[in-house]
Scaffold this motif. Structure first.
Motif, PDB file in Angstrom:
ATOM      1  N   ARG A  25       0.596   7.399  11.393  1.00 41.80           N
ATOM      2  CA  ARG A  25       0.043   6.063  11.163  1.00 41.80           C
ATOM      3  C   ARG A  25      -0.903   5.604  12.272  1.00 41.80           C
ATOM      4  O   ARG A  25      -1.450   4.503  12.196  1.00 41.80           O
ATOM      5  CB  ARG A  25       1.190   5.043  11.011  1.00 41.80           C
ATOM      6  CG  ARG A  25       2.223   5.418   9.956  1.00 41.80           C
ATOM      7  CD  ARG A  25       1.584   5.644   8.590  1.00 41.80           C
ATOM      8  NE  ARG A  25       0.883   4.494   8.095  1.00 41.80           N
ATOM      9  CZ  ARG A  25       1.472   3.488   7.439  1.00 41.80           C
ATOM     10  NH1 ARG A  25       2.758   3.536   7.185  1.00 41.80           N
ATOM     11  NH2 ARG A  25       0.769   2.457   7.020  1.00 41.80           N
TER      12      ARG A  25
ATOM     13  N   HIS B 125       0.836  -1.196   0.000  1.00 47.59           N
ATOM     14  CA  HIS B 125       0.000   0.000   0.000  1.00 47.59           C
ATOM     15  C   HIS B 125       0.876   1.254   0.000  1.00 47.59           C
ATOM     16  O   HIS B 125       1.931   1.285   0.629  1.00 47.59           O
ATOM     17  CB  HIS B 125      -0.897  -0.021   1.238  1.00 47.59           C
ATOM     18  CG  HIS B 125      -2.013   0.987   1.185  1.00 47.59           C
ATOM     19  ND1 HIS B 125      -1.832   2.312   1.506  1.00 47.59           N
ATOM     20  CD2 HIS B 125      -3.321   0.864   0.832  1.00 47.59           C
ATOM     21  CE1 HIS B 125      -2.988   2.954   1.359  1.00 47.59           C
ATOM     22  NE2 HIS B 125      -3.905   2.096   0.961  1.00 47.59           N
TER      23      HIS B 125
ATOM     24  N   ARG C 246      11.582   6.838   6.542  1.00 46.85           N
ATOM     25  CA  ARG C 246      12.645   6.378   7.455  1.00 46.85           C
ATOM     26  C   ARG C 246      14.003   6.392   6.770  1.00 46.85           C
ATOM     27  O   ARG C 246      15.042   6.340   7.422  1.00 46.85           O
ATOM     28  CB  ARG C 246      12.329   4.965   7.974  1.00 46.85           C
ATOM     29  CG  ARG C 246      11.214   4.956   8.977  1.00 46.85           C
ATOM     30  CD  ARG C 246      11.658   5.567  10.299  1.00 46.85           C
ATOM     31  NE  ARG C 246      10.609   6.397  10.862  1.00 46.85           N
ATOM     32  CZ  ARG C 246      10.568   6.843  12.114  1.00 46.85           C
ATOM     33  NH1 ARG C 246      11.529   6.536  12.957  1.00 46.85           N
ATOM     34  NH2 ARG C 246       9.593   7.603  12.526  1.00 46.85           N
TER      35      ARG C 246
ATOM     36  N   TYR D 232       6.724  -2.612  11.491  1.00 46.17           N
ATOM     37  CA  TYR D 232       6.289  -3.757  10.677  1.00 46.17           C
ATOM     38  C   TYR D 232       6.793  -5.065  11.287  1.00 46.17           C
ATOM     39  O   TYR D 232       7.655  -5.732  10.733  1.00 46.17           O
ATOM     40  CB  TYR D 232       6.788  -3.593   9.234  1.00 46.17           C
ATOM     41  CG  TYR D 232       6.150  -2.416   8.538  1.00 46.17           C
ATOM     42  CD1 TYR D 232       4.810  -2.433   8.190  1.00 46.17           C
ATOM     43  CD2 TYR D 232       6.889  -1.271   8.240  1.00 46.17           C
ATOM     44  CE1 TYR D 232       4.209  -1.353   7.565  1.00 46.17           C
ATOM     45  CE2 TYR D 232       6.296  -0.182   7.608  1.00 46.17           C
ATOM     46  CZ  TYR D 232       4.964  -0.232   7.272  1.00 46.17           C
ATOM     47  OH  TYR D 232       4.384   0.838   6.652  1.00 46.17           O
TER      48      TYR D 232
ATOM     49  N   LEU E   5      12.235   0.455  11.550  1.00 44.35           N
ATOM     50  CA  LEU E   5      11.048   0.072  10.779  1.00 44.35           C
ATOM     51  C   LEU E   5      10.489  -1.280  11.207  1.00 44.35           C
ATOM     52  O   LEU E   5       9.287  -1.511  11.163  1.00 44.35           O
ATOM     53  CB  LEU E   5      11.415  -0.003   9.302  1.00 44.35           C
ATOM     54  CG  LEU E   5      11.180   1.255   8.481  1.00 44.35           C
ATOM     55  CD1 LEU E   5      11.671   1.014   7.070  1.00 44.35           C
ATOM     56  CD2 LEU E   5       9.722   1.659   8.488  1.00 44.35           C
TER      57      LEU E   5
ATOM     58  N   PRO F  41      -6.832   2.529  -4.773  1.00 43.97           N
ATOM     59  CA  PRO F  41      -7.193   3.375  -3.632  1.00 43.97           C
ATOM     60  C   PRO F  41      -6.245   4.568  -3.464  1.00 43.97           C
ATOM     61  O   PRO F  41      -6.633   5.614  -2.970  1.00 43.97           O
ATOM     62  CB  PRO F  41      -7.067   2.435  -2.436  1.00 43.97           C
ATOM     63  CG  PRO F  41      -6.121   1.372  -2.862  1.00 43.97           C
ATOM     64  CD  PRO F  41      -6.227   1.255  -4.353  1.00 43.97           C
TER      65      PRO F  41
ATOM     66  N   THR G  35       5.840   5.576   4.556  1.00 45.48           N
ATOM     67  CA  THR G  35       6.504   5.469   5.862  1.00 45.48           C
ATOM     68  C   THR G  35       7.902   4.868   5.727  1.00 45.48           C
ATOM     69  O   THR G  35       8.859   5.339   6.349  1.00 45.48           O
ATOM     70  CB  THR G  35       5.653   4.595   6.812  1.00 45.48           C
ATOM     71  OG1 THR G  35       4.445   5.293   7.106  1.00 45.48           O
ATOM     72  CG2 THR G  35       6.386   4.306   8.108  1.00 45.48           C
ATOM     73  N   ILE G  36       8.016   3.841   4.895  1.00 45.00           N
ATOM     74  CA  ILE G  36       9.319   3.183   4.732  1.00 45.00           C
ATOM     75  C   ILE G  36      10.328   4.156   4.110  1.00 45.00           C
ATOM     76  O   ILE G  36      11.471   4.271   4.553  1.00 45.00           O
ATOM     77  CB  ILE G  36       9.167   1.906   3.868  1.00 45.00           C
ATOM     78  CG1 ILE G  36       8.289   0.892   4.615  1.00 45.00           C
ATOM     79  CG2 ILE G  36      10.531   1.306   3.530  1.00 45.00           C
ATOM     80  CD1 ILE G  36       7.771  -0.236   3.745  1.00 45.00           C
TER      81      ILE G  36
ATOM     82  N   LEU H  70      11.223  -5.882   2.821  1.00 50.49           N
ATOM     83  CA  LEU H  70      10.457  -5.934   4.067  1.00 50.49           C
ATOM     84  C   LEU H  70       9.133  -6.657   3.873  1.00 50.49           C
ATOM     85  O   LEU H  70       8.669  -7.381   4.745  1.00 50.49           O
ATOM     86  CB  LEU H  70      10.213  -4.505   4.558  1.00 50.49           C
ATOM     87  CG  LEU H  70       9.680  -4.328   5.979  1.00 50.49           C
ATOM     88  CD1 LEU H  70      10.706  -4.769   7.005  1.00 50.49           C
ATOM     89  CD2 LEU H  70       9.291  -2.875   6.226  1.00 50.49           C
ATOM     90  N   PHE H  71       8.514  -6.456   2.713  1.00 48.10           N
ATOM     91  CA  PHE H  71       7.193  -7.027   2.466  1.00 48.10           C
ATOM     92  C   PHE H  71       7.251  -8.321   1.661  1.00 48.10           C
ATOM     93  O   PHE H  71       6.210  -8.821   1.243  1.00 48.10           O
ATOM     94  CB  PHE H  71       6.291  -6.004   1.760  1.00 48.10           C
ATOM     95  CG  PHE H  71       5.602  -5.079   2.712  1.00 48.10           C
ATOM     96  CD1 PHE H  71       6.315  -4.075   3.347  1.00 48.10           C
ATOM     97  CD2 PHE H  71       4.253  -5.217   3.009  1.00 48.10           C
ATOM     98  CE1 PHE H  71       5.696  -3.215   4.239  1.00 48.10           C
ATOM     99  CE2 PHE H  71       3.626  -4.371   3.912  1.00 48.10           C
ATOM    100  CZ  PHE H  71       4.348  -3.367   4.520  1.00 48.10           C
TER     101      PHE H  71
ATOM    102  N   HIS I 287       0.658   3.979   1.445  1.00 47.24           N
ATOM    103  CA  HIS I 287       0.908   4.555   2.763  1.00 47.24           C
ATOM    104  C   HIS I 287       2.091   3.871   3.455  1.00 47.24           C
ATOM    105  O   HIS I 287       2.889   4.511   4.145  1.00 47.24           O
ATOM    106  CB  HIS I 287      -0.358   4.420   3.611  1.00 47.24           C
ATOM    107  CG  HIS I 287      -0.562   5.571   4.536  1.00 47.24           C
ATOM    108  ND1 HIS I 287      -1.599   5.654   5.406  1.00 47.24           N
ATOM    109  CD2 HIS I 287       0.162   6.689   4.725  1.00 47.24           C
ATOM    110  CE1 HIS I 287      -1.494   6.774   6.106  1.00 47.24           C
ATOM    111  NE2 HIS I 287      -0.442   7.416   5.708  1.00 47.24           N
ATOM    112  N   ASP I 288       2.197   2.555   3.259  1.00 51.60           N
ATOM    113  CA  ASP I 288       3.353   1.839   3.813  1.00 51.60           C
ATOM    114  C   ASP I 288       4.636   2.279   3.113  1.00 51.60           C
ATOM    115  O   ASP I 288       5.668   2.483   3.754  1.00 51.60           O
ATOM    116  CB  ASP I 288       3.141   0.329   3.684  1.00 51.60           C
ATOM    117  CG  ASP I 288       1.966  -0.162   4.530  1.00 51.60           C
ATOM    118  OD1 ASP I 288       1.904   0.223   5.712  1.00 51.60           O
ATOM    119  OD2 ASP I 288       1.120  -0.914   4.015  1.00 51.60           O
TER     120      ASP I 288
END
Lengths: 420, 149
Positions: B124, A357, A367, B8, B4, A389, A363-364, A418-419, A359-360
């Motif tokens: 978030r 997504h 950082r 997560y 992170l 979306p 954020t990643i 990460l995902f 939004h993720d």
């Protein structure tokens, strides 16, 4: 000597052609975010300001601050001179005929609302149509929606193609004798598409429609000549083009502005006031009720000076090259989907990465010190059009470079890991 | 600075990949839509009540990993609890997401403590709290839509 005069750049060497030298003009970029050097890829939301713009505003606040068009004292004169000098800079920047055609507003949104609430409210009748496109920012949809609800007019969006271009045939077909206003983006904030606004304006004017162009995303990147475009209105914001927030411009053809009722009532916009009746000031003051954002206007003037000091062709070449470098680099990532692949694009890339997504991703990347925009970009109909979306969006300014793009790619690879 | 992987965590990634109780519930007593306008997260929560208990709970929608995982973890946890227990849990989770809570409180929350990393990411928190606000609305009122705004 007023600081308005001091701001005028004394150029002896001609415009700057080495765009890479400009990054150091932007002090904010020299910082660490979450322990990493900042990579700012969110200029389509708000561009950063060069030191010259910040200095012009600080100098005004420190030496010249006063209300304008009111006082007989020295500071008020200086403030008024600086404010009106900025208006002349704006006029020259977009090649308007005269300064009566330049109205200062809070931003593009207010500029569009001004036209909708005055010309729209008095001219639209039941059954009339306002033609927009499917790629408009909410600020070029909702003001028209509101005025259509009040007047019984109908809002008609012209469809866009899978690549993110306005469907030219459909646009031509939707223009008809009921079309009273055509309101279109010069450059799409969500897709980056540069619309052929000169041709669209000619078509719309041939159908006797009044044409407003939302230029918020165009003025930072393109040469804008309102006489050449022959549009009736052109709206843009200071903070998208390296100036401050809270200031924008509405250009309007003088005869049209003259014929429109005032937008807001108050000081500055009047000639005489009695309890029976007020008479209104001449243009452009008729549309500038209340004390304006004087410092912001002066900052916008300084931003125009800054851009004027840079060779336009060199800037366009640089930005086009950076956009294609970034586009190619993003395409090397697995499951990369770029949303908006128009032939003519400005420095905006909307994308999705696999099933992660937006939004993720935001954020990643944050950082890693990388600022991108995530979400619907105030263009929900665009998201609906592509059945998504949200997207992540990287947008570029003249201070960005290949290193920034490389950092973005590395950050996205990290997200994939990460995902995974 | 928080890493992170604190946001997560494996539990979050797992529930995002394979959300539990995902889908509609035909005989639901309460159907609540939750929207986070900032990022476009959108979830619909279905609850079937039986004698003051959450007999069944499911959800549908789209959202970021945090929002999907939080919805999934919430449904897993509240299924079978009483309405009062669920509302008490809402308060505990809300506190964990927005305030500094100690180790003991987090331990009490068990698997839900995986959401505590969100605290360090102010933008978030709404993603994680959306499902819980929907739960509270479902159990306390008849409103049909809630928003985190």
């Amino acid at each position: 000597m007023s600081s308005a005069q001091q701001q005028t750049p004394v150029s002896t060497a001609g415009p700057i052609t080495d765009i890479t030298s400009l990054r150091s003009d932007f002090p904010i970029l020299d910082q660490m975010v979450h322990g990493k050097p900042l990579v700012y890829l969110d200029s389509a939301a708000s561009a950063q300001q060069p030191q010259a713009v910040i200095d012009a505003m600080v100098a005004h606040e420190q030496h010249d601050h006063a209300n304008i068009h009111r006082g007989v004292h020295e500071l008020s004169h200086r403030s008024t001179d600086a404010f009106e000098a900025a208006r002349e800079r704006v006029r020259a920047f977009i090649n308007a005929r005269n300064c009566n055609e330049i109205i200062f507003t809070r931003g593009t949104t207010e500029s569009i609302n001004l036209v909708a609430a005055t010309l729209g409210r008095t001219q639209l009748e039941p059954g009339d149509e306002v033609l927009i496109t499917h790629m408009e920012h909410h600020s070029n949809i909702v003001p028209w929606q509101l005025i259509c609800a009040q007047t019984g007019a109908k809002l008609v969006p012209a469809p866009i193609t899978g690549r993110g271009e306005v469907d030219a045939d459909a646009f031509a077909q939707l223009l008809n004798e009921r079309t009273k206003i055509v309101a279109i983006a010069h450059v799409s904030n969500a897709l980056g598409t540069i619309n052929p606004v000169k041709e669209m304006t000619a078509q719309a004017r041939a159908a006797n429609a009044v044409v407003l162009i939302d230029g918020a995303q165009a003025t930072p990147h393109l040469k804008v000549d309102v006489r050449d475009l022959d549009c009736d209105f052109y709206a843009f914001s200071g903070h998208k083009m390296y100036g401050p927030t809270g200031v924008g411009v509405l250009y309007g053809k003088e005869a049209l502005l003259d014929s429109m009722p005032p937008y807001q009532g108050g000081g500055e916009m009047i000639l005489t006031v009695t309890f029976d009746k007020s008479t209104y000031a001449e243009l452009p003051h008729k549309f500038e009720a209340g004390t304006p954002n004087i410092t912001g206007v002066i900052g916008l003037g300084a931003a125009i000076d800054y851009l004027a000091g840079i060779d336009l062709d060199a800037r366009c070449r640089y930005e086009t090259e950076l956009l294609s470098y970034a586009t190619e680099a993003l395409r090397t990532l697995p499951d990369m989907r770029i949303v908006g692949e128009a032939e003519q694009k400005s420095g905006v890339i909307s994308f999705l990465l696999g099933k992660i997504h937006a939004h993720d991703l935001g954020t990643i990347l944050d950082r890693d010190g990388i600022a991108v925009r995530t979400g619907h970009h105030c263009a929900m109909p665009v998201m609906d059009r592509y059945g998504i979306p949200a997207t992540a969006r990287a947008s570029f300014g003249l201070y960005n470079n290949h290193d920034d793009v490389d950092r973005l790619i590395a950050g996205l690879r990290r997200a994939l890991e990460l995902f995974s | 600075m928080s890493d992170l992987t604190d946001l997560y965590r494996e539990v979050i990634l797992d529930h995002n990949r394979q959300p539990r109780n995902f889908g509609e519930l035909d005989d639901a007593d309460r159907v609540i839509e939750g929207v986070n306008p900032l990022c476009g997260d959108r979830m619909t929560l279905y609850i079937k009540l039986d004698d003051g208990r959450v007999d069944d709970v499911r959800f549908t929608g789209t959202g970021c990993a945090i929002s999907v995982a939080s919805s999934s973890l919430m449904t897993e946890r509240v299924k079978g609890t009483t309405v009062d227990e669920s509302l008490a849990l809402f308060k505990q989770v809300h506190r964990m997401l927005t305030e500094q809570t100690d180790e003991n409180e987090c331990t009490e929350l068990g698997k839900l403590a995986a959401l505590s990393g969100v605290r360090e990411y102010p933008s978030r928190i709404k993603c994680a709290s959306l499902a819980w606000h929907a739960l509270r609305t479902a159990l306390t009122s008849d409103d049909e839509a809630i928003s985190t705004e």
